[in-house]
Design an enzyme around this catalytic site. Structure first.
Site, short mmCIF file in Angstrom:
data_model
loop_
_atom_site.label_atom_id
_atom_site.label_comp_id
_atom_site.label_asym_id
_atom_site.label_seq_id
_atom_site.Cartn_x
_atom_site.Cartn_y
_atom_site.Cartn_z
N LYS A 113 0.84 -1.21 0.00
CA LYS A 113 0.00 0.00 0.00
C LYS A 113 0.87 1.25 0.00
O LYS A 113 0.66 2.16 -0.78
CB LYS A 113 -0.91 0.00 1.23
N GLU A 160 11.20 -4.66 3.09
CA GLU A 160 11.21 -6.09 2.76
C GLU A 160 10.65 -6.33 1.36
O GLU A 160 11.20 -7.09 0.56
CB GLU A 160 10.34 -6.89 3.76
N GLY A 187 -3.81 -2.32 6.16
CA GLY A 187 -3.14 -3.50 5.59
C GLY A 187 -3.78 -4.80 6.05
O GLY A 187 -4.11 -5.66 5.25
N ARG A 188 -3.98 -4.94 7.36
CA ARG A 188 -4.51 -6.21 7.91
C ARG A 188 -5.98 -6.41 7.60
O ARG A 188 -6.54 -7.46 7.86
CB ARG A 188 -4.25 -6.27 9.41
N GLU A 235 -2.16 -6.36 16.09
CA GLU A 235 -1.74 -5.08 15.53
C GLU A 235 -2.85 -4.04 15.70
O GLU A 235 -2.60 -2.84 15.76
CB GLU A 235 -1.37 -5.22 14.04
N HIS A 249 -1.39 -32.43 20.28
CA HIS A 249 -0.19 -33.20 20.62
C HIS A 249 0.99 -32.29 20.90
O HIS A 249 2.14 -32.69 20.77
CB HIS A 249 0.12 -34.17 19.47
N LYS A 288 11.50 -0.64 12.48
CA LYS A 288 11.88 -0.29 11.09
C LYS A 288 12.93 0.82 11.12
O LYS A 288 13.91 0.78 10.38
CB LYS A 288 10.66 0.22 10.32
O1 F6P Z 1 4.85 -3.58 9.39
C1 F6P Z 1 3.52 -3.37 9.55
C2 F6P Z 1 2.83 -2.85 8.34
O2 F6P Z 1 2.81 -1.47 8.40
C3 F6P Z 1 1.47 -3.49 8.30
O3 F6P Z 1 0.51 -2.79 8.99
C4 F6P Z 1 1.21 -3.63 6.84
O4 F6P Z 1 0.24 -4.61 6.65
C5 F6P Z 1 2.56 -4.00 6.34
O5 F6P Z 1 3.45 -3.24 7.12
C6 F6P Z 1 2.81 -3.82 4.87
O6 F6P Z 1 2.69 -2.50 4.44
P1 F6P Z 1 2.65 -2.13 2.91
O7 F6P Z 1 1.45 -2.76 2.30
O8 F6P Z 1 2.57 -0.63 2.88
O9 F6P Z 1 3.91 -2.63 2.27
#
Ligand code: F6P
Length: 526
Positions: free
Chosen positions: A212, A218, A269-270, A356, A387, A502
């Site tokens: 987003k 990453e 995001g979530r 979160e 288990h 971060k």
């Molecule tokens: O690290 C947490 C976060 O900000 C989440 O809330 C989000 O889902 C994720 O990073 C990914 O963010 P983006 O879609 O902006 O890469």
């Protein structure tokens, strides 16, 4: 106008706190227990029911929870949310994920745009693109069809869509709906991308880059990792990549993609599985019709969440009982235990969704709250969990409420009868046995073999894990988390808590460290 108040200011919460708790062992033993299982049930969408017979509540407590729902104005707050109020106060944003699956109230106009039209338009664009991929109008450099879709994203741009894909892969296979295999790359650990790429036919793969913000370290690193691999294989990355992002992100201006689909800042995001974030990969994998059924299941559940009476509103009731367990009974965690292998990654999605959202110490006005908020969420599919950590769940010093999920039918319906029962019957027998075992316990002269019982659980039951059932499950938990945020008076839609790590990681990479940070950098040879 709704009144945003802290939980401990509400008269019904104070009443709840001084009311004698229900004795679950007594409630669940004998004919009373059977009656509760028959009666303590609420219908959900997607053919599911929420059964809360094994929760430590009784009619008196449920009555007070009903008053709490009213006093906390849960329905009115939900109404404000879906009508476009700025509910995400921290980031000054609307909260519109429900709108991606259907309109619940008035038209929501933001930034001069009708948001429902915007989300529908994006979905239409995705569907057109997906149809062309499936029917061979969009092909690779050699004019051959794409066979695999690989999503690159992290957090909300990974967990929900991945959990849903896994939930429906077997169902789609059995029903002839698996159009493309989907894979996921999320971790910045190079072994994640390398392992997925090693097992992927790059020539026939579409990569769906999802971010987003368009700045997540990453995800951008993994994008370069994949592009590098494509180039090494003599392939043109721009003919293999599509992007899902917000219109204001740096990715939106990048021309190196076959197509770009948009969500916006009003979808957390979530909460984004029902937006373009889930829409692109899941439609590529299963086709737009299956994705539409999934959205319908979620929308039906959103509509049910409008019901004022918690005894007829599963998400609201689940939220209220959860707050009772957390703030009155003092339980710290909740275990999510799906008795369905297809839901193997669903607990991981719920970890992010719940923790979160509601892992907060300040209220919506930035003031410290004096009560506990979101619980620790963890889980594993049954019977594997049995288990493993169920020992602590049965006999540990900590009481952990449990959320079971179970289905009468398996997805593939490939089964075998051994010693008079099928595998599916054994699976279902186990979940029934666990619920009663946890609730009622077992007396024994040997303390080591004694089970005190009184360990609460609820179960969501359905016939089969279908797209509509998965949509309903997803929306149920999103709405439960939302209602709990309303009760705790926290903003469930921002996540400042994940930012610090971060920032520090960037300092380490820039070698701008001292003290402990420098020592750890040296220890890890950075
Ligand atoms: O690290 C947490 C976060 O900000 C989440 O809330 C989000 O889902 C994720 O990073 C990914 O963010 P983006 O879609 O902006 O890469």
């Amino acid at each position: 106008m709704v009144n945003w108040q802290n939980l401990d200011k509400l008269a019904s919460f104070k009443e709840l706190a001084v009311t004698k708790p229900a004795c679950l062992v007594k409630e669940m033993t004998g004919e009373n227990g059977a009656k509760r299982v028959r009666e303590y049930s609420v219908k959900m969408a997607g053919g599911l029911v929420y059964n809360y017979a094994a929760k430590a509540v009784n009619d008196e407590i449920l009555g007070i929870l009903g008053k709490l729902a009213e006093e906390a104005q849960l329905t009115e707050k939900y109404e404000e949310l879906y009508n476009g109020a700025v509910i995400n106060t921290g980031e000054k944003r609307l909260v519109l994920h429900q709108l991606c699956r259907g309109q619940l109230g008035k038209d929501v106009i933001a930034d001069g745009v009708n948001k429902s039209e915007f989300y529908n338009d994006q979905l239409k664009k995705i569907n057109e693109f997906v149809e062309k991929v499936h029917n061979g109008e969009i092909v690779n450099e050699k004019g051959e069809k794409f066979t695999t879709a690989v999503q690159i994203g992290i957090g909300g741009s990974d967990l929900g869509p991945r959990a849903i894909y896994i939930a429906l892969e077997n169902w789609a296979r059995k029903n002839g709906k698996l159009k493309m295999e989907a894979k996921f790359i999320s971790n910045v650990d190079p072994d994640d991308a390398a392992a997925v790429l090693n097992a992927t036919d790059l020539e026939h793969a579409i990569f769906v880059l999802v971010s987003k913000s368009g700045v997540t370290l990453e995800t951008l690193t993994n994008e370069m990792f994949v592009k590098n691999a494509l180039e090494k294989a003599g392939l043109d990355p721009s003919k293999h990549f599509v992007a899902v992002t917000s219109e204001t992100s740096p990715l939106a201006k990048n021309e190196g993609y076959m197509a770009a689909f948009f969500m916006d800042d009003y979808i957390g995001g979530r909460y984004s599985s029902t937006s373009a974030v889930g829409g692109c990969i899941l439609s590529l994998a299963f086709g737009p019709e299956v994705f539409a059924c999934f959205l319908k299941g979620a929308h039906e559940m959103d509509k049910m969440a409008k019901e004022k009476d918690p005894l007829r509103n599963a998400s609201m009731l689940d939220a209220l009982i959860g707050v009772y367990e957390r703030n009155v009974l003092g339980y710290e965690s909740t275990a999510v235990l799906p008795y369905a292998q297809a839901l193997a990654r669903f607990p991981a999605h719920l970890q992010q969704l719940d923790m979160e959202s509601n892992g907060k110490s300040v209220n919506r006005f930035g003031e410290a709250v004096d009560y506990v908020t979101g619980p620790v969420i963890f889980g594993e599919p049954g019977t594997n969990g049995q288990h493993s950590f169920y020992q602590l769940l049965h006999q540990g010093k900590t009481v952990i409420p449990m959320q079971f999920i179970g289905f009468r039918k398996s997805q593939l319906e490939t089964d075998i009868e051994i010693e008079g029962s099928t595998s599916q019957a054994k699976l279902c027998a186990n979940v029934a046995a666990q619920i009663v075992g946890f609730a009622c316990g077992k007396a024994d002269e040997n303390p080591n073999k004694r089970f005190d019982g009184g360990r609460p659980s609820s179960i969501i039951v359905g016939d089969e894990l279908t797209p509509a059932a998965v949509g309903a499950l997803l929306a149920h938990f999103e709405n439960k988390v939302m209602f709990q945020g309303f009760l705790w008076n926290v903003n469930s839609f921002d996540q400042e808590g994940v930012q610090l790590g971060k920032v520090l990681a960037k300092r380490v990479l820039a070698h701008d460290t001292d003290g402990a940070l420098k020592e750890y950098s040296d220890l890890l040879n950075i």
